[in-house]
Enzyme design. Structure first.
Site, PDB file in Angstrom:
ATOM      1  N   GLU A   6       0.923  -1.097  -0.072  1.00  0.00           N
ATOM      2  CA  GLU A   6      -0.122  -0.201   0.101  1.00  0.00           C
ATOM      3  C   GLU A   6       0.885   1.160  -0.019  1.00  0.00           C
ATOM      4  O   GLU A   6       1.879   1.218   0.815  1.00  0.00           O
ATOM      5  CB  GLU A   6      -0.762   0.021   1.390  1.00  0.00           C
TER       6      GLU A   6
ATOM      7  N   GLU B 137     -10.810   6.586 -16.982  1.00  0.00           N
ATOM      8  CA  GLU B 137     -10.815   7.383 -15.510  1.00  0.00           C
ATOM      9  C   GLU B 137     -10.223   8.745 -15.803  1.00  0.00           C
ATOM     10  O   GLU B 137     -10.852   9.703 -15.020  1.00  0.00           O
ATOM     11  CB  GLU B 137     -10.129   6.496 -14.443  1.00  0.00           C
TER      12      GLU B 137
ATOM     13  N   ALA C  29     -16.584   1.243  -2.158  1.00  0.00           N
ATOM     14  CA  ALA C  29     -16.136   0.387  -0.995  1.00  0.00           C
ATOM     15  C   ALA C  29     -14.634   0.125  -1.110  1.00  0.00           C
ATOM     16  O   ALA C  29     -14.108  -0.453  -0.158  1.00  0.00           O
ATOM     17  CB  ALA C  29     -16.909  -0.796  -1.013  1.00  0.00           C
TER      18      ALA C  29
ATOM     19  N   ASP D 114       2.887   2.131  -4.954  1.00  0.00           N
ATOM     20  CA  ASP D 114       2.703   2.278  -6.229  1.00  0.00           C
ATOM     21  C   ASP D 114       3.553   3.527  -6.902  1.00  0.00           C
ATOM     22  O   ASP D 114       4.360   3.524  -7.846  1.00  0.00           O
ATOM     23  CB  ASP D 114       1.461   2.393  -6.816  1.00  0.00           C
TER      24      ASP D 114
ATOM     25  N   ASP E 178      -5.739  -0.958 -10.368  1.00  0.00           N
ATOM     26  CA  ASP E 178      -7.058  -1.705 -10.327  1.00  0.00           C
ATOM     27  C   ASP E 178      -7.523  -2.154 -11.537  1.00  0.00           C
ATOM     28  O   ASP E 178      -8.155  -3.383 -11.924  1.00  0.00           O
ATOM     29  CB  ASP E 178      -8.230  -0.641 -10.043  1.00  0.00           C
TER      30      ASP E 178
HETATM   31  P1  ADP Z   1     -15.072   2.192  -6.720  1.00  0.00           P
HETATM   32  O1  ADP Z   1     -14.163   2.222  -5.607  1.00  0.00           O
HETATM   33  O2  ADP Z   1     -16.286   1.249  -6.403  1.00  0.00           O
HETATM   34  O3  ADP Z   1     -14.355   1.944  -8.041  1.00  0.00           O
HETATM   35  P2  ADP Z   1     -15.792   4.557  -7.965  1.00  0.00           P
HETATM   36  O4  ADP Z   1     -16.666   5.908  -7.576  1.00  0.00           O
HETATM   37  O5  ADP Z   1     -14.640   4.561  -8.723  1.00  0.00           O
HETATM   38  O6  ADP Z   1     -15.877   3.479  -6.798  1.00  0.00           O
HETATM   39  O7  ADP Z   1     -16.848   3.899  -9.043  1.00  0.00           O
HETATM   40  C1  ADP Z   1     -18.139   3.713  -8.947  1.00  0.00           C
HETATM   41  C2  ADP Z   1     -19.058   4.332 -10.120  1.00  0.00           C
HETATM   42  O8  ADP Z   1     -18.811   3.415 -11.146  1.00  0.00           O
HETATM   43  C3  ADP Z   1     -20.671   4.145  -9.985  1.00  0.00           C
HETATM   44  O9  ADP Z   1     -20.984   5.478  -9.365  1.00  0.00           O
HETATM   45  C4  ADP Z   1     -21.048   4.045 -11.374  1.00  0.00           C
HETATM   46  O10 ADP Z   1     -21.026   5.139 -11.974  1.00  0.00           O
HETATM   47  C5  ADP Z   1     -20.153   3.043 -11.857  1.00  0.00           C
HETATM   48  N1  ADP Z   1     -20.552   1.641 -11.407  1.00  0.00           N
HETATM   49  C6  ADP Z   1     -19.807   0.661 -10.631  1.00  0.00           C
HETATM   50  N2  ADP Z   1     -20.651  -0.405 -10.655  1.00  0.00           N
HETATM   51  C7  ADP Z   1     -21.810  -0.147 -11.635  1.00  0.00           C
HETATM   52  C8  ADP Z   1     -23.038  -1.100 -11.654  1.00  0.00           C
HETATM   53  N3  ADP Z   1     -23.049  -2.069 -11.220  1.00  0.00           N
HETATM   54  N4  ADP Z   1     -23.854  -0.273 -12.586  1.00  0.00           N
HETATM   55  C9  ADP Z   1     -23.829   0.759 -12.914  1.00  0.00           C
HETATM   56  N5  ADP Z   1     -22.687   1.690 -12.576  1.00  0.00           N
HETATM   57  C10 ADP Z   1     -21.608   1.159 -11.865  1.00  0.00           C
HETATM   58 MG    MG Z   2     -13.100   3.447  -8.798  1.00  0.00          MG
END
Ligand code: ADP
Ligand code: MG
Length: 382
Positions: free
Chosen positions: A33, A158, A121, A36, A170
């Site tokens: 951790e 991203e 999460a 990177d 990731d």
């Molecule tokens: P994480 O840490 O889970 O990557 P992020 O904020 O980077 O959190 O990404 C979450 C975003 O990805 C959500 O707000 C949505 O826009 C998209 N996303 C993730 N899973 C889904 C899903 N099952 N259906 C639609 N969009 C999703």
């Molecule tokens: Mg993310």
């Protein structure tokens, strides 16, 4: 009903025929951790929580995408000015654009998708989403883009379409993940190696504190600056040190009086953490999960006391794990909130989860979330 069946049925009801099914996974990072950006190792693996998508070309120049989880449809074109307004659709749009930028072919398609990676999460649901579409489009349009470039398509998505300046871990884990394997990635050279992870008699469980302290981004920049200052001081004597992770522990001692106490502690953590990843890999090759767990505790100590990126909630969960004799436990991710990752013997699992929920709730007034994870395959056609 199984997720892929629900998705296929929805696809048929919307578009009148079947789609091809693809999936990719969220990820955990067992150890490594804040290594990177210091040119060190990370050690992620894909998990049994995925995004699944049904896809078929539609002969037009438009994408019609339906999100089952948001119950929303979004239609967009494939040119730069066609960026959709919905955040979830930007991930798909970004993957299309980044594929096109690399010379790949992308034409109109229909898709229905859903997932069970918890959002925000720390399990990288966004990378799962990007990798699913990067892999699927590459396959459907026969672009022959290699897997590393597919991961970079997700990362650039991203950066350029979602406003998140993330590293490559990731998307790399989501694209390269294999059941029963973790992947050690050298963040400087991008060399990688698979190691067996089959913790028979143990389970991996994440305890999500459901807190995110605001300090995170300013603290992150300060940590980076500390590491850069320490690396610069060491470099004067040892020019081969490009990143802090190139330095030997004794080289840090040589510059003890030239850097601040704070920079010293931060660097002590980073150099230790790089070594711990290597030690965990050795332990896994011997199948010694007790040592793996002990190294996880050492990482937690370092993140909490040397790098100072833990918080009350995470220290509480870590301490509880130690008290209950859980094999390994540490904060996962950048810190200041999110999950602890725990390696727990089967027979202790239920007691630990019950105690974590009960005692955390009593102390902090809200329940943590529990996610069981199994190391599984990454991007694939179903
Ligand atoms: P994480 O840490 O889970 O990557 P992020 O904020 O980077 O959190 O990404 C979450 C975003 O990805 C959500 O707000 C949505 O826009 C998209 N996303 C993730 N899973 C889904 C899903 N099952 N259906 C639609 N969009 C999703
Ligand atoms: Mg993310």
């Amino acid at each position: 009903m199984e997720m892929k069946t629900r998705i296929q049925e929805k696809f048929i009801s919307l578009f009148g025929h079947e789609g091809d099914l693809y999936a990719s996974a969220g990820r955990i990072n067992l150890i490594g951790e804040h290594t990177d950006y210091n040119g060190g190792y990370v050690f992620p693996g894909a998990i049994d929580k995925c995004i699944v998508a049904a896809i078929k070309t539609n002969g037009s120049a438009k994408v019609r995408a339906y999100s089952v989880d948001y119950d929303e449809m979004c239609e967009f074109g494939l040119n730069e000015e066609d960026k959709p307004a919905k955040a979830w659709a930007c991930y798909i749009f970004g993957v299309c654009r980044e594929t096109i930028k690399r010379g790949g072919k992308v034409e109109g398609f229909d898709t229905v998708f859903a997932g069970d990676v918890p959002l925000g999460a720390g399990l990288s649901s966004s990378a799962a989403l990007e990798s699913t579409f990067a892999f699927a489009l590459n396959d459907i349009f026969g672009n022959g883009i290699d897997k590393f470039e597919l991961a970079k398509i997700g990362q650039s998505t991203e950066h350029n379409y979602c406003g998140v300046k993330c590293g490559i871990m990731d998307q790399f884990a989501s694209c390269f993940g294999k059941a029963g394997c973790l992947i050690r990635l050298n963040c400087k050279t991008l060399e990688y190696k698979y190691f067996p992870f089959n913790p028979e008699g143990y389970r991996l469980v994440l305890v999500d504190s459901c807190v995110k302290h605001e300090l995170a981004s300013s603290a992150y920049n300060k940590r980076r600056e500390s590491c850069e200052r320490a690396a610069a001081a060491i470099r004067k004597k040892h020019p081969e040190v490009e990143f802090l992770s190139d330095a030997k522990r004794v080289w840090l001692d040589e510059v003890r009086s030239e850097i601040s106490d704070e920079d010293f502690l931060r660097s002590e953590y980073v150099i230790g953490e790089v070594q711990r990843v290597l030690d965990v890999c050795d332990a896994l090759e011997r199948g010694d999960y007790e040592i793996v767990g002990e190294l996880m505790y050492q990482t937690h100590f370092g993140m909490s006391k040397l790098y100072e990126v833990s918080c009350e909630e995470l220290d509480f969960l870590n301490k509880l794990a130690r008290k209950m004799d859980v094999t390994g436990s540490r904060v996962m991710g950048g810190g200041f909130g999110g999950c602890t990752i725990n390696l727990v013997r089967d027979e202790l699992y239920q007691d630990f989860v019950d105690a974590a929920v009960e005692q955390f709730t009593a102390k902090f007034g809200h329940a943590p979330k529990i996610y069981d994870v199994v190391i599984s395959d990454g991007a694939r056609k179903l």
